[in-house]
Scaffold this active site. Structure first.
Site, PDB file in Angstrom:
ATOM      1  N   CYS A  19       0.826  -1.199   0.000  1.00 13.57           N
ATOM      2  CA  CYS A  19       0.000   0.000   0.000  1.00 13.57           C
ATOM      3  C   CYS A  19       0.867   1.260   0.000  1.00 13.57           C
ATOM      4  O   CYS A  19       1.522   1.551  -0.979  1.00 13.57           O
ATOM      5  CB  CYS A  19      -0.986  -0.042   1.167  1.00 13.57           C
ATOM      6  SG  CYS A  19      -2.381   1.083   0.930  1.00 13.57           S
ATOM      7  N   HIS A 127      -3.454  -5.946   0.462  1.00 12.85           N
ATOM      8  CA  HIS A 127      -3.270  -6.240   1.886  1.00 12.85           C
ATOM      9  C   HIS A 127      -3.578  -7.710   2.106  1.00 12.85           C
ATOM     10  O   HIS A 127      -4.526  -8.239   1.541  1.00 12.85           O
ATOM     11  CB  HIS A 127      -4.235  -5.406   2.735  1.00 12.85           C
ATOM     12  CG  HIS A 127      -3.986  -3.939   2.664  1.00 12.85           C
ATOM     13  ND1 HIS A 127      -3.376  -3.245   3.674  1.00 12.85           N
ATOM     14  CD2 HIS A 127      -4.256  -3.037   1.685  1.00 12.85           C
ATOM     15  CE1 HIS A 127      -3.290  -1.975   3.337  1.00 12.85           C
ATOM     16  NE2 HIS A 127      -3.819  -1.819   2.132  1.00 12.85           N
TER      17      HIS A 127
END
Length: 186
Positions: A19, A127
């Site tokens: 991310c 994720h």
């Protein structure tokens, strides 16, 4: 940290950016609407030929995803959760040449490529990608030849942190004592 990470990669170490970490492995991060608090552009580490623009919260991507690492085909799953859009810097890719080894990190089930890998530098918005033991080995163990058992079909698939937590719990850990140590309470 940037110099340490660059030296680590130059010495043959692997780096995985998840991310915001993926964004920071690129050339720069632009925040034209001050979504993250500071208006403008910040230079990033520069290990991947991407530039990221932070988008307003209403543009946030939140979506469960499944896919396969490229080129190994190892199954991964997790979720996307980000407000940034990372784009390949085509002129930088051109300077690196066709033999640079740049490729997507994975492909989602719908065929859409995601993330980037360049040598031993990996970046993704997925994720949970490290919940897969085989993905952890693929992405984090530089010389898999030294650890052939890590990729065996009999390798445990449970999360090692859960296994460790269950063991500690079964040993009768005194949570109140642990909290007092962590938070320095008497």
């Amino acid at each position: 940290w940037a110099d340490f990470i660059r030296k680590h990669v130059a010495a043959g170490g692997s780096v995985l950016g998840l991310c915001g970490g993926y964004q920071m492995l690129g050339r720069d991060v632009k925040d034209p609407d001050a979504v993250e608090g500071i208006l403008g552009s910040k230079q990033a580490i520069g290990l991947l030929p991407v530039t990221t623009t932070i988008a307003p919260a209403e543009c946030k991507v939140v979506q469960p995803q499944k896919g396969q690492l490229y080129p190994s085909g190892i199954h991964v799953e997790g979720f996307e959760l980000h407000c940034g859009v990372s784009n390949i810097i085509s002129e930088q890719v051109g300077l690196l040449g066709k033999k640079s080894g740049i490729s997507p990190l994975l492909a989602f089930e719908n065929g859409k490529p995601e993330g980037m890998q360049l040598g031993n530098v990996y970046g993704t918005y997925l994720h949970g990608i490290l919940r897969s033991p085989k993905a952890r080995v693929e992405l984090l163990v530089p010389d898999k030849k030294e650890f052939p058992s890590l990729m065996s079909p009999t390798m445990k698939t449970g999360d090692p942190l859960d296994t460790f937590a269950n063991h500690v719990e079964s040993c009768g850990l005194d949570y109140k004592w642990l909290q007092s140590v962590i938070f320095q309470r008497k």
